[in-house]
Motif scaffolding. Structure first.
Motif, PDB file in Angstrom:
ATOM      1  N   VAL A 213      24.005   6.368  15.969  1.00 30.89           N
ATOM      2  CA  VAL A 213      24.549   6.967  14.745  1.00 30.89           C
ATOM      3  C   VAL A 213      24.859   8.436  14.957  1.00 30.89           C
ATOM      4  O   VAL A 213      25.999   8.889  14.763  1.00 30.89           O
ATOM      5  CB  VAL A 213      23.565   6.787  13.569  1.00 30.89           C
ATOM      6  CG1 VAL A 213      24.023   7.608  12.362  1.00 30.89           C
ATOM      7  CG2 VAL A 213      23.441   5.318  13.190  1.00 30.89           C
ATOM      8  N   PHE A 214      23.853   9.222  15.344  1.00 30.50           N
ATOM      9  CA  PHE A 214      24.020  10.674  15.443  1.00 30.50           C
ATOM     10  C   PHE A 214      25.013  11.084  16.524  1.00 30.50           C
ATOM     11  O   PHE A 214      25.661  12.131  16.422  1.00 30.50           O
ATOM     12  CB  PHE A 214      22.674  11.351  15.698  1.00 30.50           C
ATOM     13  CG  PHE A 214      21.761  11.391  14.502  1.00 30.50           C
ATOM     14  CD1 PHE A 214      22.268  11.504  13.221  1.00 30.50           C
ATOM     15  CD2 PHE A 214      20.390  11.317  14.658  1.00 30.50           C
ATOM     16  CE1 PHE A 214      21.434  11.542  12.115  1.00 30.50           C
ATOM     17  CE2 PHE A 214      19.535  11.364  13.564  1.00 30.50           C
ATOM     18  CZ  PHE A 214      20.061  11.471  12.292  1.00 30.50           C
ATOM     19  N   SER A 215      25.158  10.284  17.565  1.00 33.49           N
ATOM     20  CA  SER A 215      26.115  10.615  18.634  1.00 33.49           C
ATOM     21  C   SER A 215      27.557  10.367  18.210  1.00 33.49           C
ATOM     22  O   SER A 215      28.494  10.782  18.901  1.00 33.49           O
ATOM     23  CB  SER A 215      25.814   9.778  19.880  1.00 33.49           C
ATOM     24  OG  SER A 215      26.040   8.398  19.621  1.00 33.49           O
ATOM     25  N   LYS A 247      22.102  15.773   8.398  1.00 34.43           N
ATOM     26  CA  LYS A 247      23.302  16.602   8.278  1.00 34.43           C
ATOM     27  C   LYS A 247      23.499  17.484   9.505  1.00 34.43           C
ATOM     28  O   LYS A 247      24.624  17.879   9.824  1.00 34.43           O
ATOM     29  CB  LYS A 247      23.216  17.474   7.026  1.00 34.43           C
ATOM     30  CG  LYS A 247      23.165  16.682   5.715  1.00 34.43           C
ATOM     31  CD  LYS A 247      22.936  17.596   4.526  1.00 34.43           C
ATOM     32  CE  LYS A 247      22.811  16.798   3.230  1.00 34.43           C
ATOM     33  NZ  LYS A 247      22.523  17.669   2.062  1.00 34.43           N
ATOM     34  N   ARG A 248      22.407  17.793  10.184  1.00 30.44           N
ATOM     35  CA  ARG A 248      22.473  18.639  11.378  1.00 30.44           C
ATOM     36  C   ARG A 248      23.328  18.021  12.483  1.00 30.44           C
ATOM     37  O   ARG A 248      23.820  18.718  13.364  1.00 30.44           O
ATOM     38  CB  ARG A 248      21.071  18.891  11.921  1.00 30.44           C
ATOM     39  CG  ARG A 248      20.173  19.702  11.004  1.00 30.44           C
ATOM     40  CD  ARG A 248      18.735  19.675  11.497  1.00 30.44           C
ATOM     41  NE  ARG A 248      17.861  20.514  10.687  1.00 30.44           N
ATOM     42  CZ  ARG A 248      17.478  21.757  11.016  1.00 30.44           C
ATOM     43  NH1 ARG A 248      17.904  22.283  12.138  1.00 30.44           N
ATOM     44  NH2 ARG A 248      16.690  22.441  10.232  1.00 30.44           N
ATOM     45  N   ALA A 249      23.485  16.676  12.459  1.00 32.47           N
ATOM     46  CA  ALA A 249      24.264  16.008  13.502  1.00 32.47           C
ATOM     47  C   ALA A 249      25.763  16.213  13.328  1.00 32.47           C
ATOM     48  O   ALA A 249      26.541  15.916  14.238  1.00 32.47           O
ATOM     49  CB  ALA A 249      23.942  14.514  13.510  1.00 32.47           C
ATOM     50  N   GLY A 250      26.174  16.701  12.153  1.00 28.42           N
ATOM     51  CA  GLY A 250      27.576  17.039  11.933  1.00 28.42           C
ATOM     52  C   GLY A 250      28.499  15.852  11.782  1.00 28.42           C
ATOM     53  O   GLY A 250      29.698  15.940  12.101  1.00 28.42           O
ATOM     54  N   PRO A 254      27.479  10.565   5.438  1.00 24.71           N
ATOM     55  CA  PRO A 254      26.018  10.516   5.505  1.00 24.71           C
ATOM     56  C   PRO A 254      25.573   9.478   6.531  1.00 24.71           C
ATOM     57  O   PRO A 254      26.188   8.411   6.657  1.00 24.71           O
ATOM     58  CB  PRO A 254      25.613  10.092   4.084  1.00 24.71           C
ATOM     59  CG  PRO A 254      26.757  10.495   3.225  1.00 24.71           C
ATOM     60  CD  PRO A 254      27.981  10.323   4.058  1.00 24.71           C
ATOM     61  N   PRO A 255      24.514   9.751   7.304  1.00 20.14           N
ATOM     62  CA  PRO A 255      24.050   8.807   8.323  1.00 20.14           C
ATOM     63  C   PRO A 255      23.791   7.408   7.783  1.00 20.14           C
ATOM     64  O   PRO A 255      24.014   6.409   8.478  1.00 20.14           O
ATOM     65  CB  PRO A 255      22.768   9.452   8.833  1.00 20.14           C
ATOM     66  CG  PRO A 255      22.979  10.916   8.624  1.00 20.14           C
ATOM     67  CD  PRO A 255      23.757  11.016   7.352  1.00 20.14           C
TER      68      PRO A 255
END
Length: 336
Positions: A213-215, A247-250, A254-255
């Motif tokens: 997700v974050f990547s 939110k830090r993952a940009g 929303p994740p």
């Protein structure tokens, strides 16, 4: 009732006999129960101590027949999926080929009752893609298994793997993420494996899924069909925290948007856990699964009865969702 178990384990005996013949780790040993024990490394705590039924598909299906329903199954590798990325690349390719051919043989010999999914060696991206193409395109397997880590390396979101995920998305086959025993194992040692089995595997598979997700893998490949095992691990229950701090993952969304695009199964010995997974993901994204032989299907069926689902929702949960996701034939045309 016609049932399709989306989380079922059959492991070929021939593969484990090959592992028993090896002198280096990872390897397997015949145990006193008539099954096999698997060890990633010398001196490792043995969490894969397997009874004979794991290696006897006819015996497993006979048990399914005793449940009073027509139960067909989709085989996944489970915690052993790490093996193929835990050995040197050439060995991983050969082992994955042997495994996939055994799954294809079982799929042919039990046509309409058993479907197999593929192993891939993630240590080499090109080899992973070639192995995937052979398993799906030539052997006819219906999905692919991805471990929670590449050996002891947790970075299944490595940039070099982008072409592999793109290929899975293009093929349109489900990608099953299952916890293994490489990450968090040492941190959660003791208690005869109880701490690792109860928390370690949940932590590992949840972290692995969030790396995708974050990547941005799921953002770049929205058609990627990810199955997050065990009612979603920790993700549904921590979705608010994930959105707050993620939110830090940009990411542009929303994740939780990407989490909810995943699919999951009903492998949770807890009716409330099953219920929340259905409420969180939606009935169209949850499939009946038992983790058999790890868990008794009769217990799973009993807990699901407590939920009071409508007949329409039962039809989706017990057969329709998995059949659609894996692209299987309509049950009216494949029924025995």
């Amino acid at each position: 009732m016609r049932i399709l178990d989306s989380h079922f384990h059959y492991w070929p005996k021939s593969f484990f006999e090959t592992l028993c013949a090896r002198e280096s780790y990872p390897r397997a040993f015949r145990n006193e129960d008539g099954g096999y024990d698997y060890r990633r490394k010398e001196g490792a705590i043995g969490l894969l101590n397997l009874e004979p039924e794991w290696f006897d598909l006819d015996r497993e299906l006979a048990y399914m027949d005793s449940l009073g329903h027509q139960v067909d199954v989709i085989g996944s590798i489970g915690p052993l999926s790490i093996h193929f990325s835990d050995v040197p690349p050439e060995q991983g390719i050969a082992d994955a080929r042997q495994w996939n051919e055994a799954m294809a043989a079982a799929q042919r010999s039990h046509a309409g009752r058993f479907w197999g999914t593929a192993a891939v060696p993630l240590t080499d991206t090109g080899a992973a893609i070639e192995t995937l193409d052979h398993a799906i395109g030539e052997l006819g397997l219906v999905g692919v298994n991805v471990p929670g880590s590449i050996g002891s390396d947790p970075h299944i979101d490595a940039e070099r793997l982008e072409p592999f995920y793109a290929r899975v998305a293009k093929l349109g086959v489900p990608m099953f993420i299952h916890p293994t025993d490489a990450i968090f194992h040492d941190m959660l040692e003791g208690y005869n494996g109880a701490l690792h089995l109860t928390l370690g595997r949940v932590m590992e598979v949840s972290a692995a899924a969030m790396r995708l997700v974050f990547s941005g893998v799921l953002e770049r490949h929205p058609s990627l069909k990810v199955i997050m095992s065990h009612t979603g691990g920790a993700l549904p229950y921590q979705a608010g925290r994930i959105d707050k701090n993620g939110k830090r993952a940009g990411l542009p969304k929303p994740p939780s948007t990407y989490i909810k695009s995943m699919y999951t199964d009903t492998v949770s010995p807890h009716a409330l856990g099953m219920k929340f997974a259905i409420e969180y993901y939606g009935i169209d994204h949850v499939m009946y699964g038992t983790d058999y032989p790890c868990w008794d299907p009769s217990a799973a069926l009993g807990l699901l009865e407590e939920l009071g689902l409508s007949q329409a929702d039962k039809d989706k949960l017990f057969y329709g969702n998995a059949a659609k996701l894996f692209g299987l034939a309509d049950p009216t045309t494949s029924a025995a």
